[in-house]
Design a protein around this motif. Structure first.
Motif, PDB file in Angstrom:
ATOM      1  N   PRO A  16       8.720 -87.923  13.857  1.00 49.62           N
ATOM      2  CA  PRO A  16       7.433 -87.540  14.458  1.00 49.62           C
ATOM      3  C   PRO A  16       7.351 -86.029  14.685  1.00 49.62           C
ATOM      4  CG  PRO A  16       8.797 -88.762  16.038  1.00 49.62           C
ATOM      5  CD  PRO A  16       9.601 -88.626  14.795  1.00 49.62           C
ATOM      6  N   ALA A  17       6.134 -85.494  14.818  1.00 47.79           N
ATOM      7  CA  ALA A  17       5.974 -84.067  15.148  1.00 47.79           C
ATOM      8  C   ALA A  17       6.741 -83.793  16.431  1.00 47.79           C
ATOM      9  CB  ALA A  17       4.503 -83.752  15.334  1.00 47.79           C
ATOM     10  N   LYS A 235      16.179 -86.875  13.422  1.00 43.15           N
ATOM     11  CA  LYS A 235      15.418 -88.089  13.087  1.00 43.15           C
ATOM     12  C   LYS A 235      15.342 -88.967  14.325  1.00 43.15           C
ATOM     13  CE  LYS A 235      17.263 -91.111  10.155  1.00 43.15           C
ATOM     14  NZ  LYS A 235      17.653 -91.840   8.938  1.00 43.15           N
ATOM     15  N   TYR A 236      14.225 -89.609  14.535  1.00 37.14           N
ATOM     16  CA  TYR A 236      14.067 -90.511  15.676  1.00 37.14           C
ATOM     17  C   TYR A 236      14.467 -91.933  15.281  1.00 37.14           C
ATOM     18  CZ  TYR A 236      12.141 -92.992  19.597  1.00 37.14           C
ATOM     19  OH  TYR A 236      12.024 -93.795  20.697  1.00 37.14           O
ATOM     20  N   PRO A 333       7.018 -89.586  24.469  1.00 35.10           N
ATOM     21  CA  PRO A 333       5.856 -90.324  23.963  1.00 35.10           C
ATOM     22  C   PRO A 333       6.226 -91.616  23.230  1.00 35.10           C
ATOM     23  CG  PRO A 333       6.321 -88.421  22.582  1.00 35.10           C
ATOM     24  CD  PRO A 333       7.245 -88.331  23.757  1.00 35.10           C
ATOM     25  N   MET A 334       7.483 -91.730  22.754  1.00 37.17           N
ATOM     26  CA  MET A 334       7.860 -92.920  21.998  1.00 37.17           C
ATOM     27  C   MET A 334       8.261 -94.080  22.914  1.00 37.17           C
ATOM     28  SD  MET A 334       7.499 -91.902  18.841  1.00 37.17           S
ATOM     29  CE  MET A 334       8.397 -92.915  17.682  1.00 37.17           C
ATOM     30  N   GLY A 412      10.055 -97.946  19.599  1.00 38.56           N
ATOM     31  CA  GLY A 412       8.693 -97.590  19.209  1.00 38.56           C
ATOM     32  C   GLY A 412       8.561 -97.032  17.799  1.00 38.56           C
ATOM     33  N   THR A 413       9.663 -97.010  17.038  1.00 37.58           N
ATOM     34  CA  THR A 413       9.629 -96.464  15.676  1.00 37.58           C
ATOM     35  C   THR A 413       8.658 -97.257  14.793  1.00 37.58           C
ATOM     36  OG1 THR A 413      11.915 -95.817  15.958  1.00 37.58           O
ATOM     37  CG2 THR A 413      11.120 -95.885  13.711  1.00 37.58           C
ATOM     38  N   CYS A 414       8.636 -98.580  14.958  1.00 30.80           N
ATOM     39  CA  CYS A 414       7.756 -99.429  14.144  1.00 30.80           C
ATOM     40  C   CYS A 414       6.289 -99.119  14.442  1.00 30.80           C
ATOM     41  CB  CYS A 414       8.065-100.903  14.375  1.00 30.80           C
ATOM     42  SG  CYS A 414       8.153-101.375  16.110  1.00 30.80           S
TER      43      CYS A 414
END
Ligand code: SF4
Ligand code: SF4
Length: 445
Positions: A16-17, A235-236, A333-334, A412-414
């Protein structure tokens, strides 16, 4: 060109940004004490603490005002000197009201401290007792009592302690500032954890988007041949326990198992510093370090605030919100939790307060599933988010259980990747709660 690059990572994930630029170059500021603090009796995983004070009592900052109730619990210290106004049920950042001790702050700013201990000669048991007294909880989000995690249990075979320096959630820069501003103490905190657990090998995992912190940590760690700074792909969710273990030790934590089962203990950077402060400075956990950021706040900051400070006071201290601010989130935010009542307090594990605008929220209408499979591709632990979310919507909890919904780490990646904007993690979280309740009922039947 990047100063440090890495290929060490895990399967899946997203990028994500980052939005780190809003606060990464801002040194920590100490926020003045608020006029009142709200101290929930549950700021950790485990049993609520038992109050030791009553309305009208005078208390000092650092005084224990609620004791731990059982093994998985922690004491709570007053974060300010003042008078107990009442013990009542108050809203917390989780969205749920909890019993809390409200203290009206006096002008005095003194803190009751324990005697400092020498980190080179302190015994493992002394570290554990000091951390237990200090009421430290994990700073990585889960708020698990730290003394439990740093006390070795029979039949445990721990080979490595890993500090999570990834801070992979967008916006948050609190751990980054810690690594820049308190580099040596981060390493000493790691050494105290290793000593407490009797472990000979320590790692700090850090993403390759933090070159200045990597350089400083590598320099500080160079004098210890049993501590490695491991540069990881940005990477998240690289900072999730299982992902760190995969990237650094190349070990898989099987579904339903813990890092301990593969010989590892993970701690957050902020937790290592809280341990250092408790042992070397005699400080209880009465402050929280957090990033206040997002385009909806007028003056982003990295702050040290007293635990119990209302969110509204922190926002005010940062100049207030902009006209287009639309959402307040505690955490990143995730994985963070949206807030509807800003009187909720900062707790021991609060790592950030984000004030987002509509543009940052990136609101798009939800459509039906496109069957693109992207959520499956990115899930770092190989779940099928589209199915889990569907089972949850249809109350098919046995099916959700069979598809391992309880293993979901709610990263929350999905949801982030879904082109149909389906709130997958929200549905999965609901389903997971129901399945866990079902399993508990089954056990007690
Ligand atoms: S929230 Fe759960 S299902 Fe979704 S990507 Fe993360 S672990 Fe997988
Ligand atoms: S990413 Fe969204 S649209 Fe694609 S399969 Fe998963 S739930 Fe469906």
């Amino acid at each position: 060109m990047k100063l440090f690059t890495s290929t060490k990572t895990f399967q899946g994930g997203v990028h994500p940004a980052e939005y780190k630029e809003l606060s990464e170059n801002l040194s920590f500021e100490i926020m003045p004490n608020p006029k009142q603090v709200i101290l929930p009796l549950v700021q950790h995983i485990g049993k609520p603490s038992n109050p030791l004070v009553k309305k009208g009592d005078d208390v000092k900052a650092g005084q224990i005002i609620a004791e731990a109730d059982g093994f998985i619990s922690v004491p709570i210290h007053s974060s300010v000197s003042g008078k107990v106004k009442k013990i009542s049920t108050e809203i917390t950042p989780s969205g749920f009201p909890k019993d809390s001790i409200i203290i009206d702050a006096a002008d005095s700013n003194e803190i009751e401290l324990k005697e400092p201990l020498n980190p080179e000669t302190v015994a493992p048991e002394e570290i554990q007792q000091r951390v237990k007294w200090a009421g430290i909880v994990g700073q990585g989000g889960a708020a698990f009592p730290t003394f439990v995690k740093i006390t070795p249990q029979p039949n445990q075979n721990i080979e490595a302690v890993i500090l999570n320096g990834c801070e992979c959630e967008p916006y948050l820069t609190r751990d980054y500032r810690f690594m820049i501003e308190r580099t040596e103490e981060v390493i000493e905190g790691l050494r105290l954890i290793m000593k407490s657990l009797g472990v000979g090998r320590g790692y700090i995992g850090i993403e390759d988007n933090k070159p200045e912190a990597i350089k400083k940590l590598k320099e500080a760690a160079a004098k210890y041949d049993n501590i490695n700074v491991e540069v990881l792909v940005t990477k998240y969710p690289q900072g999730a326990e299982k992902m760190l273990i995969k990237a650094i030790l190349n070990r898989e934590v099987p579904p339903g198992k813990l890092p301990l089962d593969v010989g590892a203990v993970i701690q957050n950077i902020g937790t290592a510093l809280a341990i250092y402060d408790a042992v070397v400075k005699g400080e209880p956990q009465i402050t929280a370090a957090l990033t206040v950021s997002g385009y909806g706040i007028k003056e982003p900051k990295n702050l040290i605030v007293r635990v119990g400070t209302p969110i509204a006071n922190v926002i005010e201290y940062c100049g207030g919100i902009t006209e287009d601010a639309s959402k307040v989130v505690i955490g990143g935010p995730m994985m963070g939790v949206a807030q509807f009542d800003f009187s909720a307090p900062v707790t021991k594990a609060t790592s950030g307060i984000l004030i987002l605008t509509k543009t940052e929220e990136n609101l798009h209408e939800e459509t039906t599933c496109l069957r693109c499979g992207k959520c499956i591709e990115v899930c770092p632990i190989g779940l099928i988010p589209t199915k889990l979310s569907r089972f949850s919507q249809l109350d098919r909890f046995e099916d959700a259980e069979a598809y391992n919904i309880t293993v979901c780490m709610e990263c929350g990646t999905c949801t982030f990747t879904c082109p149909a904007n389906i709130p997958l993690v929200q549905w999965i979280r609901l389903g997971k709660q129901r399945v866990l309740a079902m399993q508990k009922e089954r056990k007690s039947a």
